[in-house]
Design an enzyme around this catalytic site. Sequence first.
Site, PDB file in Angstrom:
ATOM      1  CB  CYS A  22      -0.938   0.000   1.203  1.00 17.41           C
ATOM      2  SG  CYS A  22      -2.023   1.450   1.267  1.00 17.41           S
TER       3      CYS A  22
ATOM      4  CB  CYS B 218      -0.620   2.456   3.954  1.00 21.43           C
ATOM      5  SG  CYS B 218      -2.208   1.830   3.383  1.00 21.43           S
ATOM      6  CG  ASP B 219       3.183   1.371   4.501  1.00 25.03           C
ATOM      7  OD1 ASP B 219       2.730   1.867   5.542  1.00 25.03           O
ATOM      8  OD2 ASP B 219       3.005   0.184   4.179  1.00 25.03           O
TER       9      ASP B 219
END
Length: 324
Positions: free
Chosen positions: A138, A141-142
């Site tokens: 992701c 997300c990261d």
Amino acid sequence: MTQDIRTVRVAIIGSGPAGWTAAIYAARASLNPVVIAGLQPGGQLTITTDVENYPGFAETIQGPWLMQQMQEQAEHVGTEVIHDIVTKADLSQRPFLLTLDSGTEILAETIIISTGAQAKWLGLESEAAYQGFGVSACATCDGFFYRGKKVVVVGGGNTAVEEALFLTNFAESVTLVHRRDTLRSEKILQERLFAHPKVNIVWNSAVEEIVGAVDGFAKNVTGVRLKDTVTGETSHIDADGVFIAIGHAPSSELFAGQLEMKEGGYIVVQPGTPKTAIEGVYAAGDVTDDVYRQAVTAAGMGCMAALDAGRFLAEEDHKKAQAA
């Protein structure tokens, strides 16, 4: 003597952000929800380490901790948690019959499906070893953690190209690795990718191993070893992070043939709502969301599902009272 089958007002299948949020709202509405936690209580966040994009936390938090807090909050307001899995769901009539792996049967007046989705992985031992330590599925997300660093994206579809383009906002360089010599993504995305100065593409190559370093309890990715799918030759690319972008698989098999699904298995809901085509059945979170796939959007859908279930049950109760 056969034991009577238990009836519940709201059965929530799955225990990620959507499931726990639905449970919190349903419990506060005095609907006495039951959460059937499933094989992976907490969902994908239980394999996520640092979380910086969930609102309300100024400091970085841990995914498993966040899910534990959601569960405790849900239980605190009156949610019952059953640590089991649903092996069969009969949606042909209300109340809906759920059969659990233990043999327990539950009749549910409403169901909220929040079974989530799983990222597709390459299946390498090294990939599993470095998940959360430089290997991610992701970018949204990261990606922030790779500011000024080198990253590799694996894949050739829309997901891979979108992740690669997103990562250019942070990374020093982005290398897209694809097994073939053409991409499967939309042409407009390809044009943006090819034109970006930070992006390099390695064609006809598959990841053989994700390489890293371990220092005591700390470990981090240092690169990937590739194998040319045409010549068989191997090569190495230095990288601080590897993003696997070969798609997601929603956990919707239980409802195949009963609910309408999009290509890929995502459950179809009425636009802007968590309502499925069956009254009293709702879908929330990644099992229906093939666009955003974020913890906060899943939680929002869980809230919506609980509110809709509450309204539906109130209407049904009113009808029964009028008929009595």
